[in-house]
Scaffold this active site. Structure first.
Site, PDB file in Angstrom:
ATOM      1  N   CYS A 121       0.826  -1.217   0.000  1.00 10.85           N
ATOM      2  CA  CYS A 121       0.000   0.000   0.000  1.00 10.85           C
ATOM      3  C   CYS A 121       0.856   1.261   0.000  1.00 10.85           C
ATOM      4  O   CYS A 121       0.343   2.358  -0.224  1.00 10.85           O
ATOM      5  CB  CYS A 121      -0.933   0.010   1.201  1.00 10.85           C
ATOM      6  SG  CYS A 121      -2.085  -1.375   1.220  1.00 10.85           S
ATOM      7  N   HIS A 254      -2.762   7.226   3.566  1.00 10.58           N
ATOM      8  CA  HIS A 254      -3.260   6.010   2.898  1.00 10.58           C
ATOM      9  C   HIS A 254      -4.618   5.652   3.495  1.00 10.58           C
ATOM     10  O   HIS A 254      -4.792   5.680   4.723  1.00 10.58           O
ATOM     11  CB  HIS A 254      -2.247   4.881   3.104  1.00 10.58           C
ATOM     12  CG  HIS A 254      -2.780   3.526   2.767  1.00 10.58           C
ATOM     13  ND1 HIS A 254      -3.434   3.264   1.581  1.00 10.58           N
ATOM     14  CD2 HIS A 254      -2.764   2.353   3.463  1.00 10.58           C
ATOM     15  CE1 HIS A 254      -3.800   1.990   1.568  1.00 10.58           C
ATOM     16  NE2 HIS A 254      -3.407   1.417   2.696  1.00 10.58           N
ATOM     17  N   ASN A 285     -10.180   0.335   0.669  1.00  9.42           N
ATOM     18  CA  ASN A 285      -8.721   0.435   0.678  1.00  9.42           C
ATOM     19  C   ASN A 285      -8.203  -0.090  -0.664  1.00  9.42           C
ATOM     20  O   ASN A 285      -8.231  -1.289  -0.912  1.00  9.42           O
ATOM     21  CB  ASN A 285      -8.179  -0.391   1.851  1.00  9.42           C
ATOM     22  CG  ASN A 285      -6.659  -0.424   1.907  1.00  9.42           C
ATOM     23  OD1 ASN A 285      -5.984  -0.171   0.912  1.00  9.42           O
ATOM     24  ND2 ASN A 285      -6.125  -0.760   3.067  1.00  9.42           N
TER      25      ASN A 285
HETATM   26  N1  COA Z   1     -17.391  -8.863  10.695  1.00  6.52           N
HETATM   27  C1  COA Z   1     -18.003  -9.071  11.870  1.00  6.52           C
HETATM   28  N2  COA Z   1     -17.365  -9.378  12.999  1.00  6.52           N
HETATM   29  C2  COA Z   1     -16.032  -9.490  12.931  1.00  6.52           C
HETATM   30  C3  COA Z   1     -15.317  -9.300  11.743  1.00  6.52           C
HETATM   31  C4  COA Z   1     -16.061  -8.983  10.577  1.00  6.52           C
HETATM   32  N3  COA Z   1     -15.467  -8.758   9.388  1.00  6.52           N
HETATM   33  N4  COA Z   1     -13.998  -9.468  11.993  1.00  6.52           N
HETATM   34  C5  COA Z   1     -13.876  -9.751  13.288  1.00  6.52           C
HETATM   35  N5  COA Z   1     -15.112  -9.782  13.858  1.00  6.52           N
HETATM   36  C6  COA Z   1     -15.434 -10.015  15.263  1.00  6.52           C
HETATM   37  C7  COA Z   1     -14.514 -11.010  15.906  1.00  6.52           C
HETATM   38  O1  COA Z   1     -15.014 -12.320  15.785  1.00  6.52           O
HETATM   39  C8  COA Z   1     -14.529 -10.558  17.340  1.00  6.52           C
HETATM   40  O2  COA Z   1     -15.695 -11.008  17.961  1.00  6.52           O
HETATM   41  P1  COA Z   1     -15.695 -11.403  19.527  1.00  6.52           P
HETATM   42  O3  COA Z   1     -15.372 -10.142  20.267  1.00  6.52           O
HETATM   43  O4  COA Z   1     -17.094 -11.883  19.755  1.00  6.52           O
HETATM   44  O5  COA Z   1     -14.649 -12.449  19.681  1.00  6.52           O
HETATM   45  C9  COA Z   1     -14.638  -9.031  17.233  1.00  6.52           C
HETATM   46  O6  COA Z   1     -15.234  -8.785  15.946  1.00  6.52           O
HETATM   47  C10 COA Z   1     -13.329  -8.312  17.322  1.00  6.52           C
HETATM   48  O7  COA Z   1     -12.392  -8.952  16.455  1.00  6.52           O
HETATM   49  P2  COA Z   1     -11.040  -8.290  16.067  1.00  6.52           P
HETATM   50  O8  COA Z   1     -10.236  -9.198  15.209  1.00  6.52           O
HETATM   51  O9  COA Z   1     -10.424  -7.748  17.339  1.00  6.52           O
HETATM   52  O10 COA Z   1     -11.576  -7.090  15.165  1.00  6.52           O
HETATM   53  P3  COA Z   1     -10.942  -5.666  15.001  1.00  6.52           P
HETATM   54  O11 COA Z   1     -11.668  -4.658  15.761  1.00  6.52           O
HETATM   55  O12 COA Z   1      -9.442  -5.710  15.124  1.00  6.52           O
HETATM   56  O13 COA Z   1     -11.294  -5.385  13.478  1.00  6.52           O
HETATM   57  C11 COA Z   1     -10.178  -5.250  11.401  1.00  6.52           C
HETATM   58  C12 COA Z   1     -10.727  -6.167  12.444  1.00  6.52           C
HETATM   59  C13 COA Z   1      -9.524  -6.082  10.303  1.00  6.52           C
HETATM   60  C14 COA Z   1     -11.305  -4.411  10.818  1.00  6.52           C
HETATM   61  C15 COA Z   1      -9.154  -4.304  12.086  1.00  6.52           C
HETATM   62  O14 COA Z   1      -8.222  -5.033  12.836  1.00  6.52           O
HETATM   63  C16 COA Z   1      -8.445  -3.434  11.127  1.00  6.52           C
HETATM   64  O15 COA Z   1      -9.059  -2.700  10.376  1.00  6.52           O
HETATM   65  N6  COA Z   1      -7.095  -3.441  11.162  1.00  6.52           N
HETATM   66  C17 COA Z   1      -6.322  -2.642  10.277  1.00  6.52           C
HETATM   67  C18 COA Z   1      -6.332  -3.285   8.971  1.00  6.52           C
HETATM   68  C19 COA Z   1      -5.940  -2.378   7.893  1.00  6.52           C
HETATM   69  O16 COA Z   1      -6.269  -1.215   7.846  1.00  6.52           O
HETATM   70  N7  COA Z   1      -5.196  -2.905   6.967  1.00  6.52           N
HETATM   71  C20 COA Z   1      -4.759  -2.170   5.859  1.00  6.52           C
HETATM   72  C21 COA Z   1      -3.314  -2.239   5.848  1.00  6.52           C
HETATM   73  S1  COA Z   1      -2.734  -1.405   4.467  1.00  6.52           S
END
Ligand code: COA
Length: 334
Positions: A121, A254, A285
């Site tokens: 990215c 970004h 993204n």
């Molecule tokens: N839809 C619904 N629920 C989801 C989910 C989805 N897509 N992904 C995870 N969950 C749930 C999990 O099961 C968990 O449930 P629980 O609390 O009952 O166990 C809860 O949501 C939290 O999970 P977690 O993995 O901690 O989610 P998060 O808040 O970290 O969100 C992302 C996940 C991927 C959205 C987040 O980590 C993120 O955006 N990270 C940055 C990624 C990014 O920007 N990448 C680009 C790089 S260039």
């Protein structure tokens, strides 16, 4: 020992024109959730994404890049034969050989030196820095930079950490000589100890008769790194341009995740009133295409204008990052 001559280059460089391409097909969160175990509400609250665009099945990275590049050339007022180097930033063109840039240059009618930059990215900001240095070093009078991605080809639609985040699109700029510096010193680096955080996995997605690896991501690891490390990188880019945060007219990070942008803005202590790009809500993204697409959106919406001073910061797989202060260029069609 013979004395080797070196070419003189431009005293200063700038982005002279910007063009973009957004695929026609709008994909809502509801459509994503037809396959993904998630909800519109969850996606909006955790990523800020309301919709994104996916390219057509038959639409390639080259097609999208050419469309953006043609508009960038128009906006810059130069022709393809004046371009001395074409740099394509992409990680989703689907093959390592041949690389994308010569095919893209050929479609434009250019025989320029053409090569790809692979920095996830962060690719666009890396390529912009390389292009500026090529022009300043005399290796090209004008260089074309294209950030383009078709990430939809590499998504597992059932993967909860990637399927709702990534999307497709392209943005291109012409870099050339300028009276005043319009591209500041780059602040960049990498942390390969976290290379597994965003990666391609052999876990394959079936595409017609073929199989394609998918992108996998440890979202929380990206979250722990980006909004903190990028605040330091942003400060370094601004200081090395000889400016202060208050001198900025716009901030274009970004478009990874709206919450990362919000946290980064807070950590950076960006002065109130400086507009921040939030193209991700409509665009998702788009990896190496996200910065030029976000610039276009800000200019189209009147949040920024050509001639404004903007801070660009890009980060992602690698983990790699790059940022610089720039003068915003004319945008095709605006
Ligand atoms: N839809 C619904 N629920 C989801 C989910 C989805 N897509 N992904 C995870 N969950 C749930 C999990 O099961 C968990 O449930 P629980 O609390 O009952 O166990 C809860 O949501 C939290 O999970 P977690 O993995 O901690 O989610 P998060 O808040 O970290 O969100 C992302 C996940 C991927 C959205 C987040 O980590 C993120 O955006 N990270 C940055 C990624 C990014 O920007 N990448 C680009 C790089 S260039």
């Amino acid at each position: 020992m013979s004395k080797i001559s070196q070419r003189p280059g431009a005293a200063a460089t700038a982005m002279l024109g910007l063009g973009i391409y957004r695929p026609e097909r709008v994909v809502t969160n509801a459509e994503i959730c037809e396959v993904l175990d998630s909800s519109d509400e969850w996606i909006q609250s955790r990523t800020g994404i309301q919709r994104r665009r996916f390219a057509r099945e038959d639409e390639t990275v080259i097609d999208m890049g050419v469309a953006a590049a043609e508009d960038a050339l128009k906006a810059a007022g130069i022709t393809a034969d004046q371009i001395g180097a074409v740099i394509v930033a992409s990680t989703t063109q689907g093959q390592h050989t041949p690389h994308a840039a010569p095919m893209l240059a050929d479609r434009l009618g250019s025989r320029a030196a053409s090569f790809d930059v692979s920095a996830g990215c962060a690719g666009f900001c890396h390529a912009l820095s390389v292009a500026s240095d090529l022009v300043r070093g005399g290796s090209a009078e004008y260089a074309l930079v294209v950030g383009v991605e078709k990430v939809s080809d590499f998504l597992d639609p059932t993967d909860r950490s990637t399927a709702m985040i990534f999307a497709d699109g392209a943005g291109a700029v012409v870099v050339g000589p300028a009276d005043e510096p319009g591209i500041g010193p780059v602040a960049w680096g990498s942390d390969g100890s976290q290379s597994q955080v965003i990666r391609q996995e052999p876990r394959c997605r079936q595409v017609e008769h073929d199989q394609q690896p998918v992108i996998a991501m440890e979202g929380q690891a990206v979250f722990r790194w980006a909004p903190f490390k990028m605040a330091d990188v942003a400060r370094e880019a601004v200081a090395s341009a000889g400016l202060e945060l208050a001198d900025l007219d716009a901030f274009v990070p970004h478009q990874a995740n709206m919450r990362i942008t919000d946290t980064l803005v807070r950590n950076l202590k960006l002065p109130e009133g400086i507009p921040v790009a939030r193209d991700i809500a409509d665009t998702g993204n788009t990896s190496a295409a996200s910065v030029p697409l976000a610039i276009e959106r800000m200019v189209r919406d009147g949040e920024a204008k050509p001639g404004d001073t903007a801070l660009l910061i890009a980060f992602g797989a690698g983990l790699s990052y790059a940022g610089q202060v720039v003068t915003l260029p004319p945008v095709a069609g605006l």
